[in-house]
Design a protein around this motif. Structure first.
Motif, PDB file in Angstrom:
ATOM      1  N   GLU A  59       5.940  -5.240  -3.886  1.00 17.56           N
ATOM      2  CA  GLU A  59       5.032  -3.534  -4.037  1.00 17.56           C
ATOM      3  C   GLU A  59       4.776  -4.741  -5.434  1.00 17.56           C
ATOM      4  O   GLU A  59       5.252  -5.069  -6.425  1.00 17.56           O
ATOM      5  N   ALA A 112      16.645  -8.757  -1.969  1.00 16.23           N
ATOM      6  CA  ALA A 112      15.445  -7.692  -1.305  1.00 16.23           C
ATOM      7  C   ALA A 112      15.238  -7.094  -0.398  1.00 16.23           C
ATOM      8  O   ALA A 112      14.460  -6.196  -0.624  1.00 16.23           O
ATOM      9  N   SER A 113      14.731  -8.206   0.077  1.00 19.10           N
ATOM     10  CA  SER A 113      14.974  -7.560   2.015  1.00 19.10           C
ATOM     11  C   SER A 113      15.715  -6.473   2.168  1.00 19.10           C
ATOM     12  O   SER A 113      15.670  -5.686   2.977  1.00 19.10           O
ATOM     13  N   LEU A 129      10.101  -8.177  -3.971  1.00 20.14           N
ATOM     14  CA  LEU A 129       9.835  -7.276  -3.379  1.00 20.14           C
ATOM     15  C   LEU A 129       8.340  -6.785  -3.265  1.00 20.14           C
ATOM     16  O   LEU A 129       7.988  -7.591  -3.843  1.00 20.14           O
ATOM     17  N   SER A 146      13.164   2.530   1.063  1.00 18.17           N
ATOM     18  CA  SER A 146      12.121   3.158   1.857  1.00 18.17           C
ATOM     19  C   SER A 146      13.668   4.552   2.650  1.00 18.17           C
ATOM     20  O   SER A 146      12.750   5.528   2.869  1.00 18.17           O
ATOM     21  N   CYS A 178       4.919   3.425  -5.701  1.00 19.60           N
ATOM     22  CA  CYS A 178       5.460   2.497  -4.870  1.00 19.60           C
ATOM     23  C   CYS A 178       5.027   2.626  -3.193  1.00 19.60           C
ATOM     24  O   CYS A 178       4.201   3.907  -3.213  1.00 19.60           O
ATOM     25  N   GLU A 191      14.340  -3.514   0.467  1.00 16.64           N
ATOM     26  CA  GLU A 191      13.556  -3.154   0.604  1.00 16.64           C
ATOM     27  C   GLU A 191      14.072  -2.103   2.192  1.00 16.64           C
ATOM     28  O   GLU A 191      12.716  -1.106   1.855  1.00 16.64           O
ATOM     29  N   LYS A 192      14.512  -2.350   2.389  1.00 15.99           N
ATOM     30  CA  LYS A 192      14.907  -1.397   3.713  1.00 15.99           C
ATOM     31  C   LYS A 192      15.865   0.039   3.240  1.00 15.99           C
ATOM     32  O   LYS A 192      15.447   1.283   3.466  1.00 15.99           O
TER      33      LYS A 192
END
Length: 113
Positions: free
Chosen positions: A55, A24-25, A53, A32, A75, A28-29
């Motif tokens: 969110e 998930a980390s 996340l 974006s 989001c 997340e990147k």
């Protein structure tokens, strides 16, 4: 993809919470950078990873939304259509009814512009 090596070779396994959190980390990147228009979580592991996340709208969606339904969310990485669906791999072999639902859902995605 998480695997175990056994006597009969390598086989898939369900990821642990630590592995889901790590995935998930990284996701997340990626979100974006890519800013997707659509996110479809295929299967339980994908849904669990997305729940890690930071969110809140996405986490709430994962708890409440029905399968195979696109829902618009806002989001931190932008506006996105989100859906959760069955993972297709086991459906090929033993769940004709669920496979047909998934095929109908994928077919409906063709209408999105």
């Amino acid at each position: 993809r998480t695997t175990d090596v056994g006597m009969r070779g390598t086989k898939n396994r369900t990821p642990s919470k630590v592995e889901l959190r790590l995935g998930a980390s990284m996701l997340e990147k990626e979100l974006s950078i890519v800013t997707p228009r659509i996110i479809i979580a295929l299967g339980g592991s994908a849904q669990k990873a997305l729940a890690f996340l930071p969110e809140p709208p996405l986490v709430q969606f994962l708890k409440e939304a029905p399968l195979h339904t696109l829902i618009p969310l806002t989001c931190s990485f932008g506006s996105v259509l989100v859906a959760k669906a069955y993972h297709p791999s086991p459906l090929v072999f033993n769940r004709r009814d669920k496979r047909e639902l998934l095929e109908l859902f994928f077919e409906s995605l063709r209408t999105i512009s």
